[in-house]
Design a protein around this motif. Sequence first.
Motif, PDB file in Angstrom:
ATOM      1  N   LEU A  28       0.275  -1.520  -2.092  1.00  0.00           N
ATOM      2  CA  LEU A  28       1.463  -0.682  -1.941  1.00  0.00           C
ATOM      3  C   LEU A  28       2.021  -0.791  -0.528  1.00  0.00           C
ATOM      4  N   PHE A  64       7.136   3.464  -1.170  1.00  0.00           N
ATOM      5  CA  PHE A  64       5.802   4.056  -1.173  1.00  0.00           C
ATOM      6  C   PHE A  64       5.791   5.345  -1.995  1.00  0.00           C
ATOM      7  N   VAL A  67       6.414   4.788  -5.984  1.00  0.00           N
ATOM      8  CA  VAL A  67       5.286   4.315  -6.790  1.00  0.00           C
ATOM      9  C   VAL A  67       4.246   5.414  -6.963  1.00  0.00           C
ATOM     10  N   ALA A  84       3.577  -4.031  -8.870  1.00  0.00           N
ATOM     11  CA  ALA A  84       3.774  -4.993  -7.794  1.00  0.00           C
ATOM     12  C   ALA A  84       3.696  -6.398  -8.381  1.00  0.00           C
ATOM     13  N   ARG A  94       8.946  -5.927  -7.053  1.00  0.00           N
ATOM     14  CA  ARG A  94       8.489  -4.867  -7.955  1.00  0.00           C
ATOM     15  C   ARG A  94       9.178  -5.010  -9.302  1.00  0.00           C
TER      16      ARG A  94
END
Length: 216
Positions: A28, A64, A67, A84, A94
């Motif tokens: 991430l 960040f 997700v 990802a 993504r």
Amino acid sequence: MTPSCWPLYGLSVTTPRLELRLPGLPLLEELAAVAAAGVHEPGEMPFSFPWTEGSPEQRARAVFQHVLGTVAGWRPENWTLSLAVVHDGRVVGRQDLTARDFAVTREAQSGSWLGLAHQNQGIGTEMRAALAHLAFEGLGARALTSGAMTDNARSLAVSRKLGYGEDGLETVAVRGRARTVRRLRLDRATWERRRTVPVEISGLRPCLELFGARLP
């Protein structure tokens, strides 16, 4: 990240060049860094929600939080799988799959982005093909939808290459201006005729109840 509490961390979709998986914290961080480096040219805005506005740090934070938010807010009747995309050991973008009441509708919607440094290499087509395989073969979807601004030629070209057909127009407000989105739709029969990318799925069985899906 182990899949014991959240089996979606054990789900993997692979093609000859790519792996798509739900990112734990290290991946991430990589994904956020790709967003920070840019996903479209300055002055463009290919997204209905302009999340790429602002500084590189703000773009990274938006990815960040997005997700992690999809994991925290997941319900079988309303979910977003935010994967990802890994190419040659590096995160490059993504790919999302979103659905409401999937157990009833058997329809889901795709959305995606690629870092600028990784565009124009066929990766966008391959990662969307991987997602379509997950939706149709893995989850038993009846249809997959998407959308793109009418001036987003590259996204529309990817959709058409995979067999999506036009499904009408929609007007949305972006940064105080009216923009036109072309809706697109891919049914199962067309996907079966048009698919050419080999795809493998692992770790799906423990996840099916989270999607509101049944074992094929």
